[in-house]
Design a protein around this motif. Sequence first.
Motif, mmCIF file in Angstrom:
data_model
loop_
_atom_site.group_PDB
_atom_site.id
_atom_site.type_symbol
_atom_site.label_atom_id
_atom_site.label_comp_id
_atom_site.label_asym_id
_atom_site.label_seq_id
_atom_site.Cartn_x
_atom_site.Cartn_y
_atom_site.Cartn_z
ATOM 1 N N UNK A 44 0.860 -1.165 0.000
ATOM 2 C CA UNK A 44 0.000 0.000 0.000
ATOM 3 C C UNK A 44 0.908 1.230 0.000
ATOM 4 N N UNK A 45 0.711 2.107 -0.956
ATOM 5 C CA UNK A 45 1.532 3.306 -1.070
ATOM 6 C C UNK A 45 0.766 4.459 -0.457
ATOM 7 N N UNK A 46 1.343 5.035 0.588
ATOM 8 C CA UNK A 46 0.739 6.185 1.256
ATOM 9 C C UNK A 46 1.554 7.420 0.898
ATOM 10 N N UNK A 47 0.843 8.488 0.622
ATOM 11 C CA UNK A 47 1.535 9.697 0.218
ATOM 12 C C UNK A 47 1.050 10.877 1.039
ATOM 13 N N UNK A 48 1.983 11.760 1.373
ATOM 14 C CA UNK A 48 1.635 12.984 2.085
ATOM 15 C C UNK A 48 1.401 14.147 1.128
ATOM 16 N N UNK A 49 1.597 13.906 -0.158
ATOM 17 C CA UNK A 49 1.429 14.961 -1.147
ATOM 18 C C UNK A 49 -0.036 15.334 -1.275
ATOM 19 N N UNK A 50 -0.338 16.644 -1.391
ATOM 20 C CA UNK A 50 -1.736 17.038 -1.605
ATOM 21 C C UNK A 50 -2.204 16.565 -2.985
ATOM 22 N N UNK A 51 -3.465 16.247 -3.058
ATOM 23 C CA UNK A 51 -4.003 15.783 -4.336
ATOM 24 C C UNK A 51 -3.962 16.908 -5.353
ATOM 25 N N UNK A 52 -3.586 16.541 -6.535
ATOM 26 C CA UNK A 52 -3.545 17.507 -7.626
ATOM 27 C C UNK A 52 -4.884 17.427 -8.341
ATOM 28 N N UNK A 53 -5.587 18.550 -8.355
ATOM 29 C CA UNK A 53 -6.875 18.569 -9.022
ATOM 30 C C UNK A 53 -6.671 18.593 -10.528
ATOM 31 N N UNK A 54 -7.575 17.957 -11.218
ATOM 32 C CA UNK A 54 -7.468 17.929 -12.670
ATOM 33 C C UNK A 54 -7.662 19.329 -13.227
#
Length: 112
Positions: free
Chosen positions: A93-103
Motif C-alpha cells: 500500500x503506497x501512502x503519500x503525504x502529497x496534496x491531491x492535484x486537481x485535474x
Amino acid sequence: MKGVGRFLGMKYNKYIIVLAVGILIVGFLGDNSVVAHLQNNMRKNELRKEIAVKVAQTKANQEQVHLLQTDPKAVERVGREQHFMKHDDEDVFVLSDDPKVEELTVEDETIE
C-alpha cells in the motif's frame, strides 16, 4: 607663449584620443575585455559550486553502490522502498503525504 602652449596641446590631443579609444576597446569590447573577464570569473565560481555538489553526489552514490554490493538486505530495502517490489504473499500500500492535484480544466475549449 600662447602659441607654443596651444601647439603642444594640439600635439598631445591625438595621443589622448588614441589612449582613450584603446582603454574603451580593452575595457568594454572584445573577448578579452575587463567586463568579459569579470563575467568569466562569476561563471567560474558558479561552476566550482556545481562541481562541489556533483562530487558530493558521486561520493554518496559510490557509498550506496558499495552497500548494495555487500549487503543483501540493502538490496531488498532499496527494491521495496524505491521500486515498490514485494514478495508473492505480500500486498503493498503506497501512502503519500502529497496534496491531491486537481485535474486541470480548460473553460475556453469545448470537448466534443
